[in-house]
Design an enzyme around this catalytic site. Sequence first.
Site, PDB file in Angstrom:
ATOM      1  CB  SER A  55      10.738  34.566  -4.416  1.00  0.00           C
ATOM      2  OG  SER A  55      10.387  33.230  -4.637  1.00  0.00           O
TER       3      SER A  55
HETATM    4  N1  SAH Z   1      12.621  29.776  -2.311  1.00  0.00           N
HETATM    5  C1  SAH Z   1      13.333  29.918  -3.563  1.00  0.00           C
HETATM    6  C2  SAH Z   1      12.370  30.030  -4.719  1.00  0.00           C
HETATM    7  C3  SAH Z   1      12.857  29.288  -5.897  1.00  0.00           C
HETATM    8  S1  SAH Z   1      11.713  29.159  -7.230  1.00  0.00           S
HETATM    9  C4  SAH Z   1      14.289  31.079  -3.517  1.00  0.00           C
HETATM   10  O1  SAH Z   1      14.090  32.006  -2.710  1.00  0.00           O
HETATM   11  O2  SAH Z   1      15.239  31.087  -4.282  1.00  0.00           O
HETATM   12  C5  SAH Z   1      10.849  27.668  -6.847  1.00  0.00           C
HETATM   13  C6  SAH Z   1      11.667  26.418  -6.648  1.00  0.00           C
HETATM   14  O3  SAH Z   1      10.760  25.312  -6.493  1.00  0.00           O
HETATM   15  C7  SAH Z   1      12.570  26.048  -7.820  1.00  0.00           C
HETATM   16  O4  SAH Z   1      13.886  25.901  -7.366  1.00  0.00           O
HETATM   17  C8  SAH Z   1      11.993  24.712  -8.332  1.00  0.00           C
HETATM   18  O5  SAH Z   1      12.974  23.830  -8.830  1.00  0.00           O
HETATM   19  C9  SAH Z   1      11.337  24.170  -7.072  1.00  0.00           C
HETATM   20  N2  SAH Z   1      10.299  23.159  -7.296  1.00  0.00           N
HETATM   21  C10 SAH Z   1       9.395  23.084  -8.309  1.00  0.00           C
HETATM   22  N3  SAH Z   1       8.605  21.998  -8.164  1.00  0.00           N
HETATM   23  C11 SAH Z   1       9.011  21.375  -7.014  1.00  0.00           C
HETATM   24  C12 SAH Z   1       8.593  20.195  -6.319  1.00  0.00           C
HETATM   25  N4  SAH Z   1       7.592  19.416  -6.759  1.00  0.00           N
HETATM   26  N5  SAH Z   1       9.247  19.867  -5.182  1.00  0.00           N
HETATM   27  C13 SAH Z   1      10.269  20.627  -4.706  1.00  0.00           C
HETATM   28  N6  SAH Z   1      10.712  21.754  -5.328  1.00  0.00           N
HETATM   29  C14 SAH Z   1      10.097  22.123  -6.462  1.00  0.00           C
END
Ligand code: SAH
Length: 204
Positions: A55
């Site tokens: 993010s």
């Molecule tokens: N907090 C992270 C953001 C990553 S983007 C960072 O700072 O890097 C969002 C993440 O949510 C992705 O890794 C994606 O695989 C995950 N995601 C999507 N759907 C999900 C679900 N149902 N349960 C858990 N994680 C999920």
Amino acid sequence: MRQQLVKVVKGKGIKNEKVLEAMSKIPRHLFMDSSFLDHAYQDKAFPIGADQTISQPYTVAFQTELLEIKDGDKVLEIGTGSGYQTAVLCLMGAKVFSIERQQELFKKTSKFLPKLGYRAKKLIFGDGYKGMPDEAPFNSIIVTAGAPFIPTPLLSQLAIGGRLVIPVGDDVQTMTLIIRKGTKQFEKHEFGEFRFVPLLEDKN
Ligand code: SAH
């Protein structure tokens, strides 16, 4: 470069000193693919593999500020991804529980975070729509992917007085804060628009 990034984030309106301090300490470049080294300290989201992104720092700060973390709070994160947000929460003194549904990212991040000294209480591979009922209630819950709706299990896993921060919407999401006022009372606040990768339902 980290101080410069914190300055930019502060300039965009983030006031919480604990959030800014945590961000000033975390080597964000280590959470990204090395080919993006130049970009690590720009206020931008970037690819982290498996079609996912780390993010934007301002977004991380905005969501974290809304959580109003106190030392020792139990915090549930949905979407561990690179682990950058997890690290911010750990450094702020929260007990962090985090869920990731992409196996590749889950494996990579659960090895990587302890190496850097960020110790989450629990990192699991699973479906964030279900939350983590075994560890509930949580003082706060942060969803770091765009949710088409607010999953009911997340509401029921909030402590009374607890805060859920979740971007809600399909193509564009409205940052939404839910405060649990009582067993059945929830207060809703809406903030600006953001863009996240989608919160996917588990089809396994
Ligand atoms: N907090 C992270 C953001 C990553 S983007 C960072 O700072 O890097 C969002 C993440 O949510 C992705 O890794 C994606 O695989 C995950 N995601 C999507 N759907 C999900 C679900 N149902 N349960 C858990 N994680 C999920």
